[in-house]
Structure formats: structure tokens, C-alpha cells
Scaffold this motif. Structure first.
Motif, PDB file in Angstrom:
ATOM      1  N   GLY A   1      79.432-120.056-100.081  1.00 23.65           N
ATOM      2  CA  GLY A   1      79.991-121.227-100.736  1.00 23.65           C
ATOM      3  C   GLY A   1      78.888-122.246-100.951  1.00 23.65           C
ATOM      4  N   ALA A   2      78.827-122.828-102.155  1.00 26.50           N
ATOM      5  CA  ALA A   2      77.826-123.848-102.463  1.00 26.50           C
ATOM      6  C   ALA A   2      78.518-125.061-103.065  1.00 26.50           C
ATOM      7  N   ASP A   3      78.387-126.207-102.409  1.00 27.05           N
ATOM      8  CA  ASP A   3      78.958-127.464-102.886  1.00 27.05           C
ATOM      9  C   ASP A   3      80.445-127.301-103.191  1.00 27.05           C
ATOM     10  N   VAL A   4      81.170-126.771-102.215  1.00 26.36           N
ATOM     11  CA  VAL A   4      82.579-126.471-102.447  1.00 26.36           C
ATOM     12  C   VAL A   4      83.513-127.585-102.012  1.00 26.36           C
ATOM     13  N   VAL A   5      83.010-128.600-101.316  1.00 21.23           N
ATOM     14  CA  VAL A   5      83.874-129.658-100.785  1.00 21.23           C
ATOM     15  C   VAL A   5      83.543-130.983-101.471  1.00 21.23           C
ATOM     16  N   TYR A   6      84.535-131.539-102.159  1.00 19.64           N
ATOM     17  CA  TYR A   6      84.356-132.820-102.841  1.00 19.64           C
ATOM     18  C   TYR A   6      85.125-133.937-102.145  1.00 19.64           C
ATOM     19  N   VAL A   7      86.250-133.597-101.550  1.00 19.80           N
ATOM     20  CA  VAL A   7      87.076-134.594-100.869  1.00 19.80           C
ATOM     21  C   VAL A   7      87.498-134.023 -99.522  1.00 19.80           C
ATOM     22  N   LEU A   8      87.800-134.892 -98.587  1.00 18.79           N
ATOM     23  CA  LEU A   8      88.132-134.459 -97.234  1.00 18.79           C
ATOM     24  C   LEU A   8      89.378-133.580 -97.204  1.00 18.79           C
ATOM     25  N   GLU A   9      90.296-133.794 -98.160  1.00 16.57           N
ATOM     26  CA  GLU A   9      91.530-133.014 -98.178  1.00 16.57           C
ATOM     27  C   GLU A   9      91.275-131.530 -98.453  1.00 16.57           C
ATOM     28  N   ASP A  10      90.077-131.200 -98.949  1.00 21.40           N
ATOM     29  CA  ASP A  10      89.745-129.796 -99.193  1.00 21.40           C
ATOM     30  C   ASP A  10      89.480-129.022 -97.906  1.00 21.40           C
ATOM     31  N   LEU A  11      89.139-129.720 -96.832  1.00 20.99           N
ATOM     32  CA  LEU A  11      88.644-129.026 -95.644  1.00 20.99           C
ATOM     33  C   LEU A  11      89.695-128.167 -94.937  1.00 20.99           C
ATOM     34  N   PRO A  12      90.912-128.669 -94.661  1.00 17.54           N
ATOM     35  CA  PRO A  12      91.874-127.800 -93.963  1.00 17.54           C
ATOM     36  C   PRO A  12      92.193-126.504 -94.706  1.00 17.54           C
ATOM     37  N   PRO A  13      92.511-126.531 -96.026  1.00 22.49           N
ATOM     38  CA  PRO A  13      92.778-125.254 -96.686  1.00 22.49           C
ATOM     39  C   PRO A  13      91.541-124.372 -96.802  1.00 22.49           C
ATOM     40  N   LEU A  14      90.345-124.968 -96.904  1.00 27.12           N
ATOM     41  CA  LEU A  14      89.136-124.150 -96.938  1.00 27.12           C
ATOM     42  C   LEU A  14      89.002-123.339 -95.663  1.00 27.12           C
ATOM     43  N   PHE A  15      89.161-123.976 -94.518  1.00 24.07           N
ATOM     44  CA  PHE A  15      88.981-123.250 -93.261  1.00 24.07           C
ATOM     45  C   PHE A  15      90.151-122.310 -92.972  1.00 24.07           C
ATOM     46  N   GLU A  16      91.321-122.605 -93.507  1.00 27.29           N
ATOM     47  CA  GLU A  16      92.426-121.654 -93.399  1.00 27.29           C
ATOM     48  C   GLU A  16      92.103-120.374 -94.155  1.00 27.29           C
ATOM     49  N   THR A  17      91.573-120.517 -95.359  1.00 22.13           N
ATOM     50  CA  THR A  17      91.203-119.347 -96.152  1.00 22.13           C
ATOM     51  C   THR A  17      90.028-118.608 -95.532  1.00 22.13           C
ATOM     52  N   LEU A  18      89.064-119.338 -95.012  1.00 23.34           N
ATOM     53  CA  LEU A  18      87.930-118.695 -94.354  1.00 23.34           C
ATOM     54  C   LEU A  18      88.393-117.871 -93.167  1.00 23.34           C
ATOM     55  N   GLU A  19      89.348-118.376 -92.428  1.00 20.56           N
ATOM     56  CA  GLU A  19      89.902-117.627 -91.293  1.00 20.56           C
ATOM     57  C   GLU A  19      90.584-116.348 -91.769  1.00 20.56           C
ATOM     58  N   ASP A  20      91.302-116.428 -92.894  1.00 24.34           N
ATOM     59  CA  ASP A  20      92.001-115.250 -93.432  1.00 24.34           C
ATOM     60  C   ASP A  20      91.026-114.192 -93.938  1.00 24.34           C
ATOM     61  N   LEU A  21      89.904-114.614 -94.501  1.00 18.93           N
ATOM     62  CA  LEU A  21      88.944-113.677 -95.085  1.00 18.93           C
ATOM     63  C   LEU A  21      87.999-113.076 -94.066  1.00 18.93           C
ATOM     64  N   HIS A  22      87.649-113.846 -93.065  1.00 19.24           N
ATOM     65  CA  HIS A  22      86.576-113.485 -92.140  1.00 19.24           C
ATOM     66  C   HIS A  22      86.950-112.282 -91.291  1.00 19.24           C
ATOM     67  N   GLY A  23      85.967-111.409 -91.061  1.00 18.46           N
ATOM     68  CA  GLY A  23      86.149-110.267 -90.174  1.00 18.46           C
ATOM     69  C   GLY A  23      85.100-110.257 -89.089  1.00 18.46           C
ATOM     70  N   PRO A  24      85.163-109.294 -88.177  1.00 18.41           N
ATOM     71  CA  PRO A  24      84.239-109.278 -87.027  1.00 18.41           C
ATOM     72  C   PRO A  24      82.767-109.242 -87.407  1.00 18.41           C
ATOM     73  N   VAL A  25      82.430-108.638 -88.558  1.00 13.11           N
ATOM     74  CA  VAL A  25      81.016-108.527 -88.922  1.00 13.11           C
ATOM     75  C   VAL A  25      80.671-109.363 -90.151  1.00 13.11           C
ATOM     76  N   SER A  26      81.586-110.201 -90.613  1.00  6.57           N
ATOM     77  CA  SER A  26      81.318-111.008 -91.809  1.00  6.57           C
ATOM     78  C   SER A  26      80.236-112.052 -91.525  1.00  6.57           C
ATOM     79  N   GLN A  27      79.286-112.164 -92.434  1.00  7.13           N
ATOM     80  CA  GLN A  27      78.325-113.259 -92.410  1.00  7.13           C
ATOM     81  C   GLN A  27      78.849-114.373 -93.313  1.00  7.13           C
ATOM     82  N   VAL A  28      78.704-115.617 -92.883  1.00 11.69           N
ATOM     83  CA  VAL A  28      79.222-116.761 -93.632  1.00 11.69           C
ATOM     84  C   VAL A  28      78.088-117.764 -93.816  1.00 11.69           C
ATOM     85  N   ILE A  29      77.802-118.123 -95.073  1.00 12.86           N
ATOM     86  CA  ILE A  29      76.713-119.051 -95.368  1.00 12.86           C
ATOM     87  C   ILE A  29      77.215-120.090 -96.367  1.00 12.86           C
ATOM     88  N   PHE A  30      77.084-121.360 -96.016  1.00  9.28           N
ATOM     89  CA  PHE A  30      77.495-122.454 -96.893  1.00  9.28           C
ATOM     90  C   PHE A  30      76.309-123.385 -97.146  1.00  9.28           C
TER      91      PHE A  30
END
Length: 222
Positions: A125-154
Motif C-alpha cells: 500500500g502506498a499513500d492509502v490513508v487520507y483521513v483518520l476514518e480510513d484506518l479501522p476498515p483498512l486494518f480490518e481488511t488487512l486482517e482478512d487478507l493476511h496469512g501466516p507467511v504474508s509480507q506487508v509493506i506500506f
């Protein structure tokens, strides 16, 4: 950046065709993410073949990884996807096996997540957050996508509530990440040092280890 110059990048500077934010240009945080990903010390550590880019916009980081052989899925809000699709079409033939796929992903929408190949090997993800209200759904989706070996870079653009280049969004991103159980490691290499400066910060995210469960103490003898 040599890698970016190999692409045709289409934008909408006046927002005449694509409403909302993200279409005006290739933002500095995306440039910084590309620099970090293609640093030889980093590129050799990228594992696996499947990558999902969140809030892709023009899709430059994901498209460059697709050119290097990764199976890339570019995601963004439904009304910005035509811009992403135009960029893919400008750089990949229809029958190109490395052509990235494009899919709508509204953060916090489980139905959108289910059509994606979760868990991927790499989440960007690059420059994906513009307002604070974006943060809770972003991390909810990240939790849904992430797996044991997933690398995450923002790569996070330093942006405040007024739109000025300050650290408000970055600080909120860091705080929310830690509150959701993520560890943040600043992006850096031995040859260059830190990839963060006064405008952008690069982070690698990993799940914080859970404390070991304590076994119940035996009952005292009666």
C-alpha cells in the motif's frame, strides 16, 4: 527511477474523469515504495508469487512487480478502478500472462475480500490513508487478507488533517497498527539506510507475537 520510466503512467490531474482522491498524479509515497521494493537488498527477500496492492490508483508498484514475474492483483475503490484498468491496458497486452488483474476492494467489505486470492504472499500500500476514518476498515481488511507467511509493506505519506505535510496521519497509522496487534519495522537497508524522510515513511508490518498462555497452577493440597 529507472523502473518507473519503463511504464506509461496515466493520471487525471484535474480530477475531470475520476472523482475523489488518488488520481491526480503518482504520489511521492508510491515512488518511495518502488525505490524500497527494488533495492537489491529488499527485492531478493520478497517471497512467493502472489501480490495484492491496496488503494492502487495508477498501480505503478504492482505493475512493476508484475513485470518481474509476480502474479499481481491491483485493488481500489470501484470508481477509481477505470484509472487502474487504463494503466494496465497501457502497459500489458490482453494475452500477457503477467498482466495484473484489477478488482474492487472496499475496505471493511468481506464480500470484496472473498474474491481475492487470500492469503497473498505480499500485500502493498502506498499513500492509502487520507483521513483518520480510513484506518479501522483498512486494518480490518488487512486482517482478512493476511496469512501466516504474508509480507506487508506500506509507504505512508506524511499528511495532517489540514492537508499539510506533517506527521499526523503517520502517527495515527502507527498507533492503530499497534493497537490491532501489528509490529512496525522501519524500511531500511545497509547500503542506503532509512527509506523514511520528512515526507514519507516506509514500514514493514508483521503480527506481534502472542504471549504464551500460562498453564493454570495446581490446586494447593487440602
Amino acid at each position: 527511477i529507472p523502473q518507473v520510466s519503463s511504464l506509461e503512467v496515466l493520471t487525471d490531474p484535474g480530477n475531470g474523469h475520476f472523482p475523489g482522491v488518488g488520481a491526480e498524479k503518482m504520489w511521492p509515497a508510491a515512488t518511495r515504495l518502488v525505490e524500497f521494493l527494488f533495492d537489491p537488498e529488499v527485492f531478493t527477500t520478497l517471497r512467493g508469487q502472489v501480490c495484492i496492492e491496496l488503494g492502487a490508483g495508477c498501480g505503478v508498484p504492482g505493475m512493476l512487480l508484475a513485470c518481474k514475474g509476480m502474479q499481481v492483483h491491483l485493488t481500489d475503490l470501484p470508481w477509481l478502478l477505470p484509472l487502474t484498468e487504463l494503466n494496465v491496458a497501457a502497459n500489458f497486452d490482453d494475452d500477457d500472462p503477467q498482466r495484473p488483474s484489477v478488482a474492487a476492494l472496499r475496505w471493511g467489505c468481506a464480500a470484496d475480500v472473498r474474491v481475492l486470492p487470500a492469503p497473498p504472499d505480499l500485500i502493498l500500500g502506498a499513500d492509502v490513508v487520507y483521513v483518520l476514518e480510513d484506518l479501522p476498515p483498512l486494518f480490518e481488511t488487512l486482517e482478512d487478507l493476511h496469512g501466516p507467511v504474508s509480507q506487508v509493506i506500506f509507504s505512508i505519506q506524511h499528511r495532517g488533517s489540514s492537508g499539510a505535510h506533517d506527521s499526523g496521519i503517520r502517527q495515527a497509522f502507527e498507533a492503530k497498527a499497534r493497537a490491532c496487534g501489528w509490529q512496525l519495522t522501519p524500511g531500511k537497508t545497509r547500503s542506503r539506510g532509512s527509506y523514511s524522510d520528512s515526507r514519507c515513511s516506509v514500514f514493514l508490518l508483521s503480527r506481534a507475537p502472542h504471549p504464551e498462555k500460562l498453564e493454570p497452577l495446581p490446586a494447593p493440597p487440602s
